[in-house]
Design an enzyme around this catalytic site. Structure first.
Site, PDB file in Angstrom:
ATOM      1  N   GLN A   8      42.157  40.337  43.851  1.00 40.31           N
ATOM      2  CA  GLN A   8      40.817  40.803  44.206  1.00 40.31           C
ATOM      3  C   GLN A   8      40.222  39.941  45.316  1.00 40.31           C
ATOM      4  O   GLN A   8      40.392  38.727  45.336  1.00 40.31           O
ATOM      5  CB  GLN A   8      39.920  40.770  42.964  1.00 40.31           C
ATOM      6  CG  GLN A   8      38.738  41.692  43.053  1.00 40.31           C
ATOM      7  CD  GLN A   8      38.158  42.014  41.679  1.00 40.31           C
ATOM      8  OE1 GLN A   8      38.842  41.892  40.673  1.00 40.31           O
ATOM      9  NE2 GLN A   8      36.905  42.430  41.640  1.00 40.31           N
ATOM     10  N   HIS A  33      38.860  34.230  34.806  1.00 40.90           N
ATOM     11  CA  HIS A  33      39.859  33.197  34.505  1.00 40.90           C
ATOM     12  C   HIS A  33      39.240  31.923  33.917  1.00 40.90           C
ATOM     13  O   HIS A  33      39.526  30.809  34.360  1.00 40.90           O
ATOM     14  CB  HIS A  33      40.684  32.872  35.758  1.00 40.90           C
ATOM     15  CG  HIS A  33      41.485  34.037  36.234  1.00 40.90           C
ATOM     16  ND1 HIS A  33      42.542  34.549  35.531  1.00 40.90           N
ATOM     17  CD2 HIS A  33      41.347  34.816  37.337  1.00 40.90           C
ATOM     18  CE1 HIS A  33      43.034  35.587  36.187  1.00 40.90           C
ATOM     19  NE2 HIS A  33      42.324  35.771  37.282  1.00 40.90           N
ATOM     20  N   ARG A  92      41.166  46.538  32.375  1.00 37.90           N
ATOM     21  CA  ARG A  92      40.978  45.101  32.627  1.00 37.90           C
ATOM     22  C   ARG A  92      39.703  44.863  33.423  1.00 37.90           C
ATOM     23  O   ARG A  92      38.904  43.971  33.111  1.00 37.90           O
ATOM     24  CB  ARG A  92      42.197  44.564  33.378  1.00 37.90           C
ATOM     25  CG  ARG A  92      42.232  43.062  33.648  1.00 37.90           C
ATOM     26  CD  ARG A  92      43.552  42.734  34.332  1.00 37.90           C
ATOM     27  NE  ARG A  92      43.740  41.321  34.599  1.00 37.90           N
ATOM     28  CZ  ARG A  92      43.414  40.708  35.721  1.00 37.90           C
ATOM     29  NH1 ARG A  92      42.836  41.400  36.693  1.00 37.90           N
ATOM     30  NH2 ARG A  92      43.645  39.427  35.893  1.00 37.90           N
ATOM     31  N   SER A 143      46.658  37.085  40.175  1.00 37.62           N
ATOM     32  CA  SER A 143      45.754  37.679  39.195  1.00 37.62           C
ATOM     33  C   SER A 143      46.114  39.144  38.970  1.00 37.62           C
ATOM     34  O   SER A 143      47.189  39.433  38.452  1.00 37.62           O
ATOM     35  CB  SER A 143      44.298  37.485  39.635  1.00 37.62           C
ATOM     36  OG  SER A 143      43.400  37.842  38.606  1.00 37.62           O
ATOM     37  N   LEU A 144      45.266  40.099  39.360  1.00 36.86           N
ATOM     38  CA  LEU A 144      45.604  41.510  39.153  1.00 36.86           C
ATOM     39  C   LEU A 144      46.921  41.861  39.830  1.00 36.86           C
ATOM     40  O   LEU A 144      47.627  42.790  39.404  1.00 36.86           O
ATOM     41  CB  LEU A 144      44.494  42.418  39.668  1.00 36.86           C
ATOM     42  CG  LEU A 144      44.422  42.686  41.176  1.00 36.86           C
ATOM     43  CD1 LEU A 144      45.255  43.898  41.584  1.00 36.86           C
ATOM     44  CD2 LEU A 144      43.005  42.859  41.631  1.00 36.86           C
ATOM     45  N   GLN A 164      46.563  35.279  30.804  1.00 34.81           N
ATOM     46  CA  GLN A 164      46.125  35.194  32.196  1.00 34.81           C
ATOM     47  C   GLN A 164      44.637  35.488  32.354  1.00 34.81           C
ATOM     48  O   GLN A 164      43.978  34.965  33.257  1.00 34.81           O
ATOM     49  CB  GLN A 164      46.958  36.175  33.028  1.00 34.81           C
ATOM     50  CG  GLN A 164      46.749  36.126  34.517  1.00 34.81           C
ATOM     51  CD  GLN A 164      46.574  37.517  35.086  1.00 34.81           C
ATOM     52  OE1 GLN A 164      45.680  38.236  34.702  1.00 34.81           O
ATOM     53  NE2 GLN A 164      47.463  37.886  36.003  1.00 34.81           N
TER      54      GLN A 164
END
Length: 319
Positions: free
Chosen positions: A10, A204, A120, A95-96, A253
């Site tokens: 992102q 996170h 998510r 991440s994503l 995560q």
């Protein structure tokens, strides 16, 4: 092979991303169509036409970035002869981007990946009331110093390292007051810059536990297969192939640190010299050069990038 396929996270999203690719290559258009069908709406219209504020919503940005990455990969497969199983020593995503990497490697279906990222994004946004949390980038401090800053700033609240991006760039996340304190402490400890980030939630960190619980439930109902190339996990900074462990680490995560600097170092230590960043933006390619000496970052996101990527892959195959 000496190549890794990496997938952005992102922040790399822009209105119009992937449109030229879809107009030039039917294989790319087919991926966008599949993701629209999986979500039951025309996410593609938001990606290509905006407005930017709607695209930037976490629930849209996450599946949108995966869509562009997978559309780009399909073009690389059909036009440049890329094969994850043959050509990638590892796959990894920020991440994503980890979901994009798994879909690229056949571990998740594209449709499941899109639906998981929609879930998510919604869960991460709902986990913390708007304004209660924050994130800040600390530039010019090493990871250990940034951890010390976060610990000092916490004062009974949550403040922890969210992203260790490399090149002296660490992002901290947590309660708004604690992150504000971290910015001032970092400046006092010699950070070149320390600044709040324009994000809608503190990703996170432990405040995301409700989102982790939501993802545990969502992932329990999805088939995960062994990936065609090992996944370098964000939370481990080492390679995984076991579907059950991949599932566990995807849940971890949500609240854990994205260990990108260590992930790139791990891949480099296993012989990777070319990192193909597949999808929107050039963030990961820029970081590679600051983490691994002699490594090359190759960003592939538009029609004009395909020929250069094909040449770079041929070079990687012969290395």
């Amino acid at each position: 092979m000496t190549a890794a396929f990496t997938f952005p996270g992102q922040g790399s999203q822009t209105v119009g991303m992937g449109k030229a690719l879809a107009e030039a290559f039917p294989a790319a258009q087919a991926v966008f169509d599949e993701i629209d069908a999986a979500l039951g709406e025309r996410l593609t219209a938001i990606i290509w036409d905006g407005p930017a504020e709607t695209l930037q919503l976490t629930e849209n940005a996450q599946p949108a970035l995966m869509a562009v990455s997978l559309a780009t990969l399909r073009v690389l497969e059909t036009e440049a002869g890329f094969s994850v199983g043959r050509d990638a020593t590892f796959v990894a995503g920020h991440s994503l981007g980890e979901y994009s990497a798994l879909a690229a490697a056949g571990s998740l279906s594209i449709s499941d990946g899109a639906r998981l990222l929609r879930t998510r994004g919604l869960a991460m946004q709902k986990a913390v009331p708007v304004g209660a949390g924050a994130m800040a980038a600390l530039l010019g401090l090493d990871y250990e110093t940034a951890i010390a800053v976060a610990d000092e700033a916490a004062q009974g609240q949550v403040c922890q390292a969210a992203n260790d991006n490399g090149g002296g760039q660490v992002v901290v996340s947590g309660d708004k007051a604690a992150v504000d304190r971290a910015v001032e402490i970092a400046k006092a400890k010699g950070a070149k810059r320390a600044m709040l980030l324009p994000v809608s939630a503190p990703f996170h960190c432990r405040l995301m536990q409700p989102a982790a619980d939501a993802m545990a439930q969502a992932l329990a109902g999805v088939t995960i297969k062994p990936p065609a190339a090992p996944l370098v996990s964000n939370v481990l900074a080492s390679a995984l192939t076991d579907p059950d462990e991949i599932r566990r680490r995807l849940i971890e995560q949500v609240t854990g640190t994205v260990r990108w600097r260590e992930s790139v170092s791990y891949m480099a230590s296993h012989g990777v010299t070319r990192f193909f960043e597949i999808g929107a933006g050039k963030v990961l390619s820029g970081l590679v050069k600051r983490i691994a000496d002699g490594a090359v970052g190759i960003s592939v996101g538009g029609p004009n990038d395909i020929a250069a990527a094909k040449a770079a892959l041929a070079s990687a195959r012969s290395a």
